[in-house]
Design a protein around this motif. Structure first.
Motif, PDB file in Angstrom:
ATOM      1  N   GLN A   1     -45.351 -17.851  72.316  1.00 30.22           N
ATOM      2  CA  GLN A   1     -45.132 -16.709  71.429  1.00 30.22           C
ATOM      3  C   GLN A   1     -46.444 -15.968  71.168  1.00 30.22           C
ATOM      4  N   LEU A   2     -47.543 -16.734  70.984  1.00 25.98           N
ATOM      5  CA  LEU A   2     -48.841 -16.080  70.781  1.00 25.98           C
ATOM      6  C   LEU A   2     -49.250 -15.276  72.013  1.00 25.98           C
ATOM      7  N   GLU A   3     -48.992 -15.830  73.201  1.00 30.65           N
ATOM      8  CA  GLU A   3     -49.341 -15.117  74.424  1.00 30.65           C
ATOM      9  C   GLU A   3     -48.500 -13.855  74.584  1.00 30.65           C
ATOM     10  N   ARG A   4     -47.206 -13.950  74.250  1.00 30.78           N
ATOM     11  CA  ARG A   4     -46.344 -12.759  74.331  1.00 30.78           C
ATOM     12  C   ARG A   4     -46.832 -11.679  73.373  1.00 30.78           C
ATOM     13  N   GLN A   5     -47.176 -12.078  72.116  1.00 30.34           N
ATOM     14  CA  GLN A   5     -47.646 -11.083  71.154  1.00 30.34           C
ATOM     15  C   GLN A   5     -48.996 -10.504  71.581  1.00 30.34           C
ATOM     16  N   HIS A   6     -49.857 -11.363  72.171  1.00 26.46           N
ATOM     17  CA  HIS A   6     -51.166 -10.871  72.623  1.00 26.46           C
ATOM     18  C   HIS A   6     -51.005  -9.854  73.752  1.00 26.46           C
ATOM     19  N   SER A   7     -49.906  -9.985  74.551  1.00 25.11           N
ATOM     20  CA  SER A   7     -49.664  -9.052  75.647  1.00 25.11           C
ATOM     21  C   SER A   7     -48.908  -7.818  75.202  1.00 25.11           C
ATOM     22  N   GLY A   8     -48.574  -7.736  73.926  1.00 23.80           N
ATOM     23  CA  GLY A   8     -47.852  -6.573  73.433  1.00 23.80           C
ATOM     24  C   GLY A   8     -46.348  -6.701  73.535  1.00 23.80           C
TER      25      GLY A   8
END
Length: 615
Positions: free
Chosen positions: A550-557
């Protein structure tokens, strides 16, 4: 338009093909007929080529396997004939005088062993050049022997070859008187071997082995379908060794196109000739240069493609009838609601906003009337709705003002209680209340969206001191902040939610003293790294993987899906960091062995500083 539904132009002439119904039918027929016909044609061509390729590949493998089996069979005959060299007495017995009956018996034995080694051997003929003796061995009669100055005429062309193969021919007794068990009409091919006195090249005799076509036929019959396919085995000269048609066996192949292909250097391949596909494979050995040719008629090769095309055509015809009927039915269902809706719109245009719109249907037209009715209700209630929104806005403003007053009242009350504790000689209570008041003042000060790392760490330290009062010796914490990081700007209230997760999820579950460490350092390219480590309970691997995803998805926008229990705080922290640094900052979570959790915060400050300096 008249009552019968027929349209007229300005001159009063009917215009049938300009109606929605006729245009819809024309469009649907064209839109379906052309793609269907194209689809059938393309499908037929593609299926035809696909089936052709699959069939050729399957037949290549099949004929290659048949060639391998046939070659192995001939190799067995060749190996069996080599016994004339492996038997130490055979060459010596060939040179002995004819009345040496022991030598004659040994020669008979060797020839009979050759005959029994490989199935399908019809007879064996041997001529010894030094003793001028010819011998014939058959499975059904006793061996025959007679004096001859020359070998039988059919073996003479092969005297100069070490090994060679005579094409299929009628069997004979090599000049010996026929016996009642002879089969002169049986088709055989003959394996010839010249017996030499190794290491010299002196010819001691000629060996001829007649082989029935039974074994060759058994191998070839597995390679084709007799009902609609044809198989040939021919040699380099064009003589037919085997054919599914008995009358062709032993004859010359007359198809010059086929002969031209098999005489090329190509070992295997395929070509089309005479309305059929030919697949061939050469069997190259020192004694036989045979080629297996399989003929597959195009009607057989493309039978499945033709069947599929017929099925598709039948389906297309049925689909066209269904489409024509459906289009006519749908056009009627469309034109009637349009007339009704036009009538309602004329009444509304005249000022009747409260028109009773009635249309009971569960299809798209019913949805259209429902939406139109809802639109009119929206227009009629617009003024009332705007009035209610204005009242709601004023109420929200009043609640916001009260929310600002209540925290200040609580802060002032805490200050008064702290002063009273100090007057009563209870400095510890005063210190705790003072820390709590400073924490509240820090969190309530909305004017400063950005603070320094030193200010943020001081706020967290006061928060940990209050937790220290709660847990006592069960909690230890430390700060290891590099001096060059203390004045770096960062969003407010970033560290406390991350520290608070420790007391929410990990503190008190491990059974030993709690430990929490906060460290900072500057990485290259102006990246501020803050690491928060604790020795609490580790995060389960599945949950840790989900959080990092989830953090990676949010970091990618990409929008992330956070749970209410453990994701909201992390989501808010990362979102505020990204708003500050334009999605360059990041947040990572990992477990520490043997237990504990590490949270790493990376804040990209260089790009933001350049922007602030420019402004």
């Amino acid at each position: 338009m008249s009552k019968t539904g027929q349209y007229f132009n300005e001159g009063g002439k009917p215009v049938k093909f300009r109606s929605i119904r006729s245009r819809l039918i024309q469009f649907m027929l064209l839109a379906t007929t052309i793609p269907i016909l194209l689809s059938i044609s393309i499908t037929y061509i593609h299926t035809k080529e696909t089936i052709k390729g699959q069939s050729l590949e399957e037949n290549r493998h099949l004929i290659f396997q048949g060639t391998t089996n046939l070659k192995n069979y001939l190799d067995n005959i060749n190996k069996a004939s080599l016994v004339v060299y492996t038997d130490t007495n055979f060459l010596r017995n060939l040179r002995k005088i004819p009345d040496d009956y022991r030598a004659v018996a040994e020669i008979y034995t060797v020839l009979q062993n050759i005959q029994n080694t490989v199935s399908g051997i019809e007879r064996i003929y041997l001529h010894a050049t030094e003793s001028n003796q010819s011998t014939l061995v058959t499975p059904a009669t006793f061996p025959k022997r007679e004096s001859r100055t020359e070998p039988y005429v059919s073996t003479r062309p092969y005297e100069k070859y070490t090994t060679s193969m005579e094409p299929t021919h009628k069997s004979h007794d090599y000049g010996f008187p026929p016996s009642p068990t002879s089969y002169s009409e049986r088709e055989v091919f003959t394996f010839h071997r010249t017996v030499t006195n190794i290491p010299s090249e002196k010819v001691l005799g000629v060996l001829a082995i007649d082989v029935r076509l039974d074994a060759v036929a058994a191998i070839c019959e597995q390679l084709f379908n007799k009902q609609n396919e044809q198989l040939l085995v021919v040699d380099q000269s064009g003589s037919i060794i085997y054919s599914d048609k008995d009358e062709q066996i032993g004859q010359k192949l007359k198809d010059e196109v086929v002969l031209e292909h098999i005489r090329r250097d190509q070992i295997s391949g395929s070509f089309e000739n005479g309305g059929a596909m030919h697949v061939f494979e050469k069997m190259q050995t020192p004694y036989a240069d045979w080629t297996i040719i399989k003929r597959i008629p195009n009607a057989t090769l493309y039978e499945r493609a033709n069947q599929l095309t017929k099925i598709n055509t039948a389906i297309a015809v049925i689909a066209l009838f269904v489409i024509a009927f459906g289009t006519l039915f749908i056009s009627v269902r469309i034109t009637e609601p349009i007339k009704r809706l036009t009538s309602y719109m004329n009444r509304i245009q005249a000022g009747q906003l409260n028109v009773d719109i009635d249309w009971n249907s569960r299809d798209e037209t019913g949805i259209m009337f429902t939406r139109f009715r809802q639109m009119m209700d929206t227009i009629n209630n617009l003024i009332l709705r705007e009035y209610r929104l204005e009242l709601a806005n004023k109420t929200n403003q009043l609640k916001a003002l009260q929310a600002q007053i209540n925290p200040h009242f609580l802060y002032n009350t805490l200050q008064s209680i702290g002063t009273l504790a100090l007057q009563n000689n209870v400095p510890r209570i005063y210190a705790l209340l003072s820390s709590l008041a400073k924490i509240m003042r820090y969190s309530m000060n909305n004017n400063d969206a950005l603070v320094t790392l030193q200010e943020e760490a001081g706020h967290v330290k006061k928060y940990l001191e209050l937790q220290k009062e709660r847990f006592g010796d069960q909690l230890e914490f430390s700060f290891r902040l590099e001096p060059e990081t203390l004045q770096i700007s960062m969003p407010k209230m970033i560290l406390q939610p991350l520290v608070e997760n420790y007391f929410k999820h990990g503190m008190g579950n491990q059974g030993n003293q709690g430990r929490l460490d906060i460290a900072s350092r500057m990485k290259p390219d102006g990246v501020l790294e803050i690491v928060i480590e604790n020795n609490g309970e580790s995060i389960p691997p599945e949950e840790l993987e989900r959080l990092n995803l989830q953090l990676e998805r949010q970091h990618s926008g990409v929008p992330a899906e956070w749970s209410d229990e453990d994701g909201i705080g992390l989501h808010n922290v990362l979102m505020r960091l990204q708003l500050y640094t334009e999605y360059e900052s990041a947040l990572y979570i990992s477990n520490i062995k043997p237990q504990g959790v590490r949270i790493t915060v990376e804040i990209h400050t260089q790009g933001k500083r350049a922007e602030e300096n420019h402004e």
